[in-house]
Every structure is written in structure tokens, then in C-alpha cells.
Write a protein that holds these residues in place. Structure first.
Motif, PDB file in Angstrom:
ATOM      1  N   ALA A  69       0.822  -1.331   0.162  1.00 53.67           N
ATOM      2  CA  ALA A  69       0.011  -0.094   0.228  1.00 53.67           C
ATOM      3  C   ALA A  69       0.833   1.209  -0.046  1.00 53.67           C
ATOM      4  N   LYS A  70       0.244   2.178  -0.542  1.00 57.78           N
ATOM      5  CA  LYS A  70       0.799   3.842  -0.399  1.00 57.78           C
ATOM      6  C   LYS A  70      -0.097   4.709  -0.318  1.00 57.78           C
ATOM      7  N   LEU A  71       0.393   5.875   0.563  1.00 56.92           N
ATOM      8  CA  LEU A  71      -0.417   6.877   0.837  1.00 56.92           C
ATOM      9  C   LEU A  71      -0.771   7.564  -0.333  1.00 56.92           C
ATOM     10  N   THR A  72      -0.004   7.976  -1.247  1.00 58.37           N
ATOM     11  CA  THR A  72      -0.348   8.381  -2.372  1.00 58.37           C
ATOM     12  C   THR A  72       0.086   7.365  -3.654  1.00 58.37           C
ATOM     13  N   SER A  73      -0.321   7.789  -4.876  1.00 58.56           N
ATOM     14  CA  SER A  73      -0.092   7.102  -6.023  1.00 58.56           C
ATOM     15  C   SER A  73       1.540   7.205  -6.520  1.00 58.56           C
ATOM     16  N   ASN A  74       2.091   8.569  -6.250  1.00 62.65           N
ATOM     17  CA  ASN A  74       3.512   8.546  -6.517  1.00 62.65           C
ATOM     18  C   ASN A  74       4.261   8.260  -5.315  1.00 62.65           C
ATOM     19  N   GLY A  75       3.845   7.858  -4.024  1.00 60.06           N
ATOM     20  CA  GLY A  75       4.608   7.801  -2.840  1.00 60.06           C
ATOM     21  C   GLY A  75       5.250   6.452  -3.050  1.00 60.06           C
ATOM     22  N   ASP A  76       5.920   6.341  -1.680  1.00 60.28           N
ATOM     23  CA  ASP A  76       6.782   4.990  -1.701  1.00 60.28           C
ATOM     24  C   ASP A  76       5.704   3.884  -0.782  1.00 60.28           C
ATOM     25  N   VAL A  77       6.281   2.761  -0.972  1.00 55.58           N
ATOM     26  CA  VAL A  77       5.334   1.634  -0.197  1.00 55.58           C
ATOM     27  C   VAL A  77       5.634   1.849   1.127  1.00 55.58           C
ATOM     28  N   MET A  78       4.471   1.503   1.815  1.00 57.01           N
ATOM     29  CA  MET A  78       4.405   1.710   3.347  1.00 57.01           C
ATOM     30  C   MET A  78       4.980   0.464   3.895  1.00 57.01           C
ATOM     31  N   LYS A  79       5.782   0.640   5.057  1.00 58.91           N
ATOM     32  CA  LYS A  79       6.502  -0.458   5.719  1.00 58.91           C
ATOM     33  C   LYS A  79       6.030  -0.713   7.063  1.00 58.91           C
ATOM     34  N   ASP A  80       4.934   0.195   7.652  1.00 60.57           N
ATOM     35  CA  ASP A  80       4.521  -0.137   8.714  1.00 60.57           C
ATOM     36  C   ASP A  80       3.214   0.370   8.961  1.00 60.57           C
ATOM     37  N   GLY A  81       2.252   0.153  10.036  1.00 62.87           N
ATOM     38  CA  GLY A  81       1.144   0.831  10.427  1.00 62.87           C
ATOM     39  C   GLY A  81      -0.069   0.277   9.789  1.00 62.87           C
ATOM     40  N   LEU A  82       0.154  -0.709   8.898  1.00 64.77           N
ATOM     41  CA  LEU A  82      -1.279  -1.212   7.895  1.00 64.77           C
ATOM     42  C   LEU A  82      -1.784  -2.408   8.641  1.00 64.77           C
ATOM     43  N   ALA A  83      -3.172  -2.383   8.352  1.00 69.06           N
ATOM     44  CA  ALA A  83      -3.855  -3.748   9.101  1.00 69.06           C
ATOM     45  C   ALA A  83      -4.623  -4.133   7.716  1.00 69.06           C
ATOM     46  N   TRP A  84      -4.141  -5.518   7.389  1.00 69.98           N
ATOM     47  CA  TRP A  84      -4.891  -6.055   6.089  1.00 69.98           C
ATOM     48  C   TRP A  84      -5.775  -7.148   6.545  1.00 69.98           C
ATOM     49  N   ARG A  85      -7.077  -7.126   5.844  1.00 68.65           N
ATOM     50  CA  ARG A  85      -7.997  -8.149   6.252  1.00 68.65           C
ATOM     51  C   ARG A  85      -8.372  -8.652   4.881  1.00 68.65           C
ATOM     52  N   VAL A  86      -8.589 -10.061   4.663  1.00 68.10           N
ATOM     53  CA  VAL A  86      -9.132 -10.674   3.357  1.00 68.10           C
ATOM     54  C   VAL A  86     -10.326 -11.359   3.960  1.00 68.10           C
ATOM     55  N   PHE A  87     -11.384 -10.824   3.009  1.00 69.28           N
ATOM     56  CA  PHE A  87     -12.674 -11.680   3.355  1.00 69.28           C
ATOM     57  C   PHE A  87     -13.272 -12.669   1.968  1.00 69.28           C
ATOM     58  N   SER A  88     -14.032 -13.657   2.171  1.00 68.20           N
ATOM     59  CA  SER A  88     -14.640 -14.127   1.371  1.00 68.20           C
ATOM     60  C   SER A  88     -15.879 -13.394   1.268  1.00 68.20           C
ATOM     61  N   PRO A  89     -16.470 -13.298  -0.411  1.00 66.96           N
ATOM     62  CA  PRO A  89     -17.686 -12.482  -0.759  1.00 66.96           C
ATOM     63  C   PRO A  89     -19.105 -13.024  -0.404  1.00 66.96           C
ATOM     64  N   ILE A  90     -18.893 -14.235   0.012  1.00 66.70           N
ATOM     65  CA  ILE A  90     -20.219 -15.055   0.487  1.00 66.70           C
ATOM     66  C   ILE A  90     -20.347 -14.982   1.977  1.00 66.70           C
ATOM     67  N   ALA A  91     -21.499 -14.321   2.556  1.00 67.90           N
ATOM     68  CA  ALA A  91     -21.882 -14.150   3.810  1.00 67.90           C
ATOM     69  C   ALA A  91     -22.051 -15.410   4.549  1.00 67.90           C
ATOM     70  N   GLY A  92     -21.610 -15.583   5.637  1.00 72.60           N
ATOM     71  CA  GLY A  92     -21.758 -16.858   6.620  1.00 72.60           C
ATOM     72  C   GLY A  92     -23.289 -16.834   7.257  1.00 72.60           C
ATOM     73  N   GLU A  93     -23.527 -17.716   8.010  1.00 73.27           N
ATOM     74  CA  GLU A  93     -24.881 -17.719   8.600  1.00 73.27           C
ATOM     75  C   GLU A  93     -25.206 -16.698   9.250  1.00 73.27           C
ATOM     76  N   ASP A  94     -24.182 -15.967  10.076  1.00 73.29           N
ATOM     77  CA  ASP A  94     -24.454 -14.678  10.839  1.00 73.29           C
ATOM     78  C   ASP A  94     -24.520 -13.381   9.980  1.00 73.29           C
TER      79      ASP A  94
END
Length: 330
Positions: A69-94
């Protein structure tokens, strides 16, 4: 934002005394590390990176996918402070999307089975979500997300330059857009001074409270992508200490009940103590002291940035509707 009763009037002031904008290098992130930082929302818990094999079909061949990830399109790749989450597009029972993988830090590497996913990258309260399709054949190119985010650091002074103790200051951050009912969407509350707030680029409405009575100022602050904004708001208020004394300069009388009224007669504060200390917005007030069935009072003025002791003399008590002599406070 909910309304405030007459007991707690909001005194608006010219809010911004100082607004400094400094560039932030996304790679180093020095400006974002100089202050205490607010982490991601409680809805995005910190977890170590994982890709549980139990959710993958036995025949599926997982693909290596790298996210950055970058803060801006022409910025450098960020090395800290990020939280990544990957979700399935199919909702569960809840009714919620199942969490497939997560990681905290800088860039993230996951193994994902072919299929569709939603990838969320959060930087404090800033974030972006992207849909990703992992093909059954071939490799997956590195996924680089542009957060279009920055941040600000908030503080305030009383008068022109009177420092305010951090414990007496708090900030609330709202959306700049006003709803049909006149309220704004709350982004964050109870933000302490000198704390970095990471947000998506845009304009935010900031409310600063000094003390807990009526010293409130507001300002609209712009967050620029890739930059850290330092804003100092100006309060037209001061700290006042009331004490009931038998003679000027005497000791405060204990077990005194206090009421403070505005010029319009609205009660803004009540307490019981020898010393009644409070923060009041600039203006004229009346202090009423009750001790052993006798009442004493004095008018006084609050000047921005001038912390003052106000003595109420134990003479000319007001009883049974009688009016006591009132001494104005210079």
C-alpha cells in the motif's frame, strides 16, 4: 452531534490559531511516528497473518499473493502501520463476510485459493477495500493499493499562548457534511492532544473541549494525502478557582456549596467544596456561595488565558430574599 442544554452553552471562537502542514514520507513515516498513534478501529482486531487450510477445497491450489500500500499514487510503499484483512464475498450464517486471512505491519503475503475476495487495508481510521479475483491458472501480480490518506495532530491553547494541561483537553472529529437533521457523522471521540489521527484525505469538523463546562471551539481541518497536519485551536477561556473567605487572602471555608451563573441567569456549574475549580469560557459570571444557611455572592469576569482565584467574602449575606452587595471582579 446532539444538542447541548442551556446549562452548557457553546461559545464559538475563531478556531484556528495555527495550521501547519508538513510532508510525510510514506516509506519512512517519521512524522507519523513522532506522536502517540491511534490504531485501527475495534472492529478490526489485530491478528497475526494466517491462511487456514481448513477453508480451502482439497483440490484447490493456493496462489501466492502479495499486497502492498501507498499513501499516494506516487509515494513509496509503506512499511508499517497497516492492517490487512481478506474476506470471502459469501456471507456466513451470521450475515457477515468470513475472514479468510489477516496481517499487520507493512506489505503482506497470503496464500489464497482461486476465487473472489474482498481485500481491506486500514491505516488507522483511513482505509480502502478492493475486490480481487485469484485465477485458477497463472500467477497473481502484486496488488498495490493507494490509500489516499494522511493525518493530523491536534492541540489547543487558551488565549494567545497559554498552555492547556493535556488532561483538560479532548477532541471529537466529525464528518464535514451536515445531515438533514443538522447533525454530523461522528468519526472519532475523546481524542487526546498530540495524538496522530490517520484519516482518508478530505475535510473534517473538529470540536475541542477545554474542561467540562462551556469552553468549546470548532474548526474545519483539511487532511491532505501523504501529509501530516498539525493544528492548534484557540480557546477563549480560563481556569477559575472560587473560595469563600472571611477576609481578603484568608483561608477557604470548607463545606461550601457553589453555584455559578451566567449574565442571563443560567446555572453552568454546581459543586460542594472549599475550593471550586473549573474552566469557563470568556465572559461575566455570578458566583453564589452557601455556607451554614447563609448565602454570599460576587460577580466576576473571565479573561481568555488568565487563570484566576476569585474570593467571595463572608459579609452581607443574602437570606430570605434579601439582596447582598455584589463586588465585581476585575
Amino acid at each position: 452531534m446532539s444538542g447541548i442544554s442551556i446549562v452548557r452553552h457553546i461559545f464559538l471562537a475563531e478556531a484556528l490559531l495555527l495550521l501547519l502542514v508538513t510532508g510525510v514520507q510514506a516509506q519512512e513515516g517519521d512524522a507519523f511516528k513522532s506522536f502517540k498513534q491511534l490504531d485501527s478501529s475495534a472492529k478490526m482486531p489485530k491478528l497475526n497473518a494466517f491462511s487456514p487450510s481448513s477453508i480451502l477445497p482439497q483440490s484447490a491450489v493456493a496462489k501466492d499473493v502479495r499486497f502492498s500500500a501507498k499513501l499516494t499514487s506516487n509515494g513509496d510503499v509503506m512499511k508499517d502501520g497497516l492492517a490487512w484483512r481478506v474476506f470471502s464475498p459469501i456471507a456466513g450464517e451470521d450475515g457477515k463476510l468470513p475472514l479468510v486471512a489477516s496481517s499487520n505491519g507493512g506489505s503482506a503475503d497470503f496464500q489464497l485459493a482461486p476465487g473472489d475476495y474482498f481485500v481491506n487495508c486500514a491505516f488507522g481510521r483511513a482505509g480502502i477495500t478492493k475486490k480481487l479475483t485469484v485465477p485458477a491458472e497463472g500467477n497473481v501480480a502484486e496488488q498495490t493499493l493507494v490509500l489516499d490518506a494522511g493525518g493530523f495532530v491536534l492541540n489547543a491553547v487558551a488565549g494567545t499562548d497559554q498552555r492547556i494541561p493535556p488532561g483538560q483537553l479532548s477532541f471529537s472529529i466529525y464528518s464535514s457534511e451536515v445531515r438533514e437533521n443538522g447533525d454530523r457523522a461522528l468519526v472519532m471521540s475523546d481524542v487526546k492532544p498530540n495524538t496522530i489521527v490517520r484519516l482518508n484525505a478530505g475535510t473534517y469538523h473538529v470540536v475541542s473541549e477545554y474542561g467540562d463546562i462551556n469552553a468549546v471551539v470548532r474548526a474545519d481541518i483539511q487532511v491532505e494525502a501523504g501529509k501530516l497536519t498539525q493544528a492548534v485551536l484557540q480557546h477563549k477561556a480560563a481556569q477559575i478557582t472560587l473560595k469563600l473567605v472571611s477576609q481578603p487572602g484568608g483561608e477557604a471555608i470548607a463545606d461550601t456549596a457553589w453555584s455559578v451563573l451566567t449574565e442571563a441567569g443560567d446555572v453552568v456549574n454546581e459543586s460542594v467544596s472549599a475550593f471550586s475549580t473549573m474552566v469557563l469560557s470568556e465572559g461575566n459570571y455570578l458566583a453564589v456561595a452557601r455556607n451554614k444557611d447563609k448565602t454570599y455572592q460576587r460577580e466576576f469576569s473571565v479573561k481568555a488565558g488568565r487563570n484566576t482565584d476569585v474570593e467571595v467574602l463572608m459579609r452581607n449575606p443574602r437570606n430570605s430574599g434579601e439582596t447582598a452587595a455584589v463586588e465585581p471582579q476585575d
